[in-house]
Design an enzyme around this catalytic site. Structure first.
Site, PDB file in Angstrom:
ATOM      1  N   ARG A 159      -5.752   1.928  18.265  1.00 15.28           N
ATOM      2  CA  ARG A 159      -5.476   0.502  18.116  1.00 15.28           C
ATOM      3  C   ARG A 159      -5.010  -0.147  19.412  1.00 15.28           C
ATOM      4  O   ARG A 159      -5.260  -1.326  19.635  1.00 15.28           O
ATOM      5  CB  ARG A 159      -4.422   0.275  17.018  1.00 15.28           C
ATOM      6  CG  ARG A 159      -4.994   0.364  15.622  1.00 15.28           C
ATOM      7  CD  ARG A 159      -3.986  -0.021  14.568  1.00 15.28           C
ATOM      8  NE  ARG A 159      -4.603   0.066  13.240  1.00 15.28           N
ATOM      9  CZ  ARG A 159      -3.934   0.234  12.124  1.00 15.28           C
ATOM     10  NH1 ARG A 159      -2.624   0.348  12.152  1.00 15.28           N
ATOM     11  NH2 ARG A 159      -4.562   0.297  10.969  1.00 15.28           N
ATOM     12  N   SER A 205       7.586   9.249  12.242  1.00 10.17           N
ATOM     13  CA  SER A 205       6.419   9.192  11.363  1.00 10.17           C
ATOM     14  C   SER A 205       6.859   9.316   9.919  1.00 10.17           C
ATOM     15  O   SER A 205       7.319  10.385   9.490  1.00 10.17           O
ATOM     16  CB  SER A 205       5.413  10.302  11.695  1.00 10.17           C
ATOM     17  OG  SER A 205       4.385  10.340  10.711  1.00 10.17           O
ATOM     18  N   LYS A 226       0.818  -1.206   0.000  1.00  7.42           N
ATOM     19  CA  LYS A 226       0.000   0.000   0.000  1.00  7.42           C
ATOM     20  C   LYS A 226       0.853   1.257   0.000  1.00  7.42           C
ATOM     21  O   LYS A 226       0.556   2.229  -0.704  1.00  7.42           O
ATOM     22  CB  LYS A 226      -0.962  -0.007   1.192  1.00  7.42           C
ATOM     23  CG  LYS A 226      -1.956   1.150   1.165  1.00  7.42           C
ATOM     24  CD  LYS A 226      -3.179   0.919   2.029  1.00  7.42           C
ATOM     25  CE  LYS A 226      -2.857   0.955   3.495  1.00  7.42           C
ATOM     26  NZ  LYS A 226      -4.078   1.164   4.309  1.00  7.42           N
ATOM     27  N   LYS A 266      -3.916   5.898  15.076  1.00 11.75           N
ATOM     28  CA  LYS A 266      -4.086   5.246  13.779  1.00 11.75           C
ATOM     29  C   LYS A 266      -5.574   5.302  13.397  1.00 11.75           C
ATOM     30  O   LYS A 266      -6.301   6.156  13.873  1.00 11.75           O
ATOM     31  CB  LYS A 266      -3.554   3.811  13.838  1.00 11.75           C
ATOM     32  CG  LYS A 266      -2.070   3.709  14.198  1.00 11.75           C
ATOM     33  CD  LYS A 266      -1.157   4.372  13.182  1.00 11.75           C
ATOM     34  CE  LYS A 266      -0.911   3.509  11.991  1.00 11.75           C
ATOM     35  NZ  LYS A 266       0.080   4.088  11.037  1.00 11.75           N
ATOM     36  N   ARG A 320      -9.266  11.396  12.854  1.00 10.19           N
ATOM     37  CA  ARG A 320      -7.815  11.268  13.041  1.00 10.19           C
ATOM     38  C   ARG A 320      -7.127  12.624  13.014  1.00 10.19           C
ATOM     39  O   ARG A 320      -7.453  13.490  12.203  1.00 10.19           O
ATOM     40  CB  ARG A 320      -7.228  10.345  11.970  1.00 10.19           C
ATOM     41  CG  ARG A 320      -7.786   8.941  12.061  1.00 10.19           C
ATOM     42  CD  ARG A 320      -7.296   8.061  10.941  1.00 10.19           C
ATOM     43  NE  ARG A 320      -5.865   7.825  11.014  1.00 10.19           N
ATOM     44  CZ  ARG A 320      -5.187   7.093  10.146  1.00 10.19           C
ATOM     45  NH1 ARG A 320      -5.821   6.543   9.118  1.00 10.19           N
ATOM     46  NH2 ARG A 320      -3.894   6.910  10.288  1.00 10.19           N
ATOM     47  N   GLY A 328      -5.595   7.263   5.398  1.00 13.56           N
ATOM     48  CA  GLY A 328      -4.773   8.205   6.143  1.00 13.56           C
ATOM     49  C   GLY A 328      -3.491   8.555   5.412  1.00 13.56           C
ATOM     50  O   GLY A 328      -3.089   9.715   5.331  1.00 13.56           O
ATOM     51  N   ASP A 341       2.251  -0.961  11.850  1.00 10.96           N
ATOM     52  CA  ASP A 341       0.938  -1.479  11.463  1.00 10.96           C
ATOM     53  C   ASP A 341       0.726  -2.934  11.854  1.00 10.96           C
ATOM     54  O   ASP A 341      -0.383  -3.455  11.712  1.00 10.96           O
ATOM     55  CB  ASP A 341       0.742  -1.339   9.948  1.00 10.96           C
ATOM     56  CG  ASP A 341       0.496   0.098   9.526  1.00 10.96           C
ATOM     57  OD1 ASP A 341      -0.075   0.864  10.332  1.00 10.96           O
ATOM     58  OD2 ASP A 341       0.887   0.454   8.407  1.00 10.96           O
TER      59      ASP A 341
END
Length: 450
Positions: free
Chosen positions: A359, A175, A28, A355, A129, A101, A328
């Site tokens: 999560r 990030s 992705k 996220k 978010r 996102g 993830d």
């Protein structure tokens, strides 16, 4: 129509060993970036193996709205005729990113470097978010938030400056999305834009910028970080991109094969970029039987076939500095930990709270609902496994519109003593549209409500 009105629960049951040879969907992260850099290149970019999930298709539509010609030629095969850095047009309507996102945040960087105005929107999950961590450095480069929801959330309208400013920016938390947004904005800024990371994050943007002709240098910074420098205003050239299999998606059949007794599964062409292999490293520390075969380079990134065999796992301590390489994958790691012998402590998971859902809280709640002993201490998640067994039996794990929560607990159901049901499976299509077919083809027993 509300999401509750269209939700479709799904159930997974233990059915025996999994076996077969499969390829997970295209990565992705690479898919988003290939479309975005195709937009910013001059000429025709060809992409093979593109992930055709809803998240990536939203980015394709946004690229088209900003001026690119985007065409699907066949399954996973796409053509993008770009307009070049500086050549974007203002979109006629809001850019709707659905649940994406990554796509929305990276495209904010693109827009912020150009003298245009664009509105961004998404589904209920994306609207919840935080975007401030992206918007703050973009403001330093001259971008203006014309309108936004409370806390800098979507829907929002972003206006780029007449002339973007190059900056040096140290990311406050690891990030890849923040780093990438700044670099993409810096493409249309004169001079050098620099991003400093104290902890290295996935480097797909840097690699792909080079492949499209940008001048990017990367140097070590401190013990674990890097300094990335981009020379602005290049003429990006089109590229041929072959998208490798997504390690974050491959994680689900991988863990399923580890915990379903007697299983053996081969996952073809999985990206093994060192900044994406934290899950495999951790599982191997837990005693997982995972071998990397046919290691090679494909599309500028390292790939390999992963051969996975079921076997006993033991609890481990996962250090916080590993988080950027597997951010993830913590939900599915928690499922593996539920079947391990002893205690697994996953440290430093604050990033999981921002996220698609919180999560950290969602994984904890799902574990407890399935009879697994777990607790949260600060930013740490601690799971005490059942030594090869997990009770299961949850009648409706709350997914909070989060595809990774949904898939993780369905994987648990394939090896648990009782079936596991998640409250909604519709959002799985955002990242893994073939999930049910692929898992069923390996021998998994999964059922989606009509």
């Amino acid at each position: 129509m509300s999401s509750a009105a269209i939700s479709r629960p799904a159930t997974a049951r233990r059915a025996g060993p999994l076996s077969g040879r499969v390829r997970a969907p295209g990565d992705k992260s690479i898919s988003h970036r290939a479309l975005i850099l195709g937009l910013l290149a001059v000429g025709e970019t060809r992409i093979e193996g593109l992930l055709e999930g809803e998240d990536v298709l939203a980015t394709a539509r946004a690229a088209e709205a900003l001026g690119a010609e985007v065409e699907r030629l066949g399954e996973g095969s796409w053509r993008v005729r770009g307009v070049g850095v500086g050549g974007l047009r203002a979109p006629a309507t809001a850019l709707d990113f659905g649940n994406a996102g990554t796509g929305s945040r990276l495209m904010m960087g693109v827009v912020a470097g150009h003298p245009i105005e664009a509105s961004f929107d998404g589904d209920a999950s994306l609207r919840s978010r935080p975007m401030r961590r992206i918007l703050d450095p973009l403001a330093l480069m001259g971008a203006t938030v014309v309108d936004a929801s409370e806390g800098g959330r979507l829907p929002l309208t972003l206006k780029g400056p007449e002339r973007a400013l190059p900056i040096t920016y140290e990311t406050p938390v690891p990030s890849a999305q923040v780093k990438s947004a700044v670099l993409l904005a810096g493409l249309n800024a004169p001079g050098v834009t620099t991003v400093v990371e104290r902890e290295a994050t996935r480097d797909h943007t840097e690699r792909m910028l080079r492949a499209f002709g940008a001048e990017v240098t990367v140097e070590p910074h401190g013990a674990h970080g890097r300094e990335i420098r981009l020379v602005g205003q290049p003429e990006l050239r089109p590229a041929q991109v072959r998208v490798p299999a997504d390690p974050s998606s491959a994680a689900f059949p991988l863990v399923a094969a580890l915990i379903a007794p007697g299983s053996e599964v081969t996952l073809e062409g999985v990206m093994t970029n060192p900044l994406r292999t934290g899950l495999v490293t951790t599982l191997q520390e837990m005693g997982a039987d995972i071998s990397l075969e046919n290691v090679r380079e494909d599309g500028g990134d390292e790939v390999a076939d992963l051969v996975v065999r079921a076997g006993p796992l033991k609890g481990v301590d996962v250090p916080p500095e590993r988080a950027p390489t597997m951010i993830d994958e913590y939900p599915i790691l928690a499922v593996a930990a539920a079947f391990a012998e002893g205690e697994t402590r996953m440290r430093g998971l604050h990033e999981l709270t921002v996220k698609e859902s919180d999560r950290l809280a969602a994984v904890y709640a799902g574990l407890v609902a399935n009879g697994v002993e777990a607790r949260i201490e600060g930013d740490d998640l601690i799971v005490r496994g059942g030594g090869g067994r997990a009770p299961g039996g949850a009648a409706g794990v709350a997914t909070h519109l989060d595809h990774r929560i949904a898939m993780s607990f369905l994987v648990m159901g394939l090896a648990a003593e009782r079936p596991v049901t998640v409250d909604d499976a519709t959002m799985i299509a955002t990242s893994f549209p073939t999930f049910f077919d692929l898992m069923g083809g390996l021998g998994g027993d999964l059922e989606v409500a009509p």
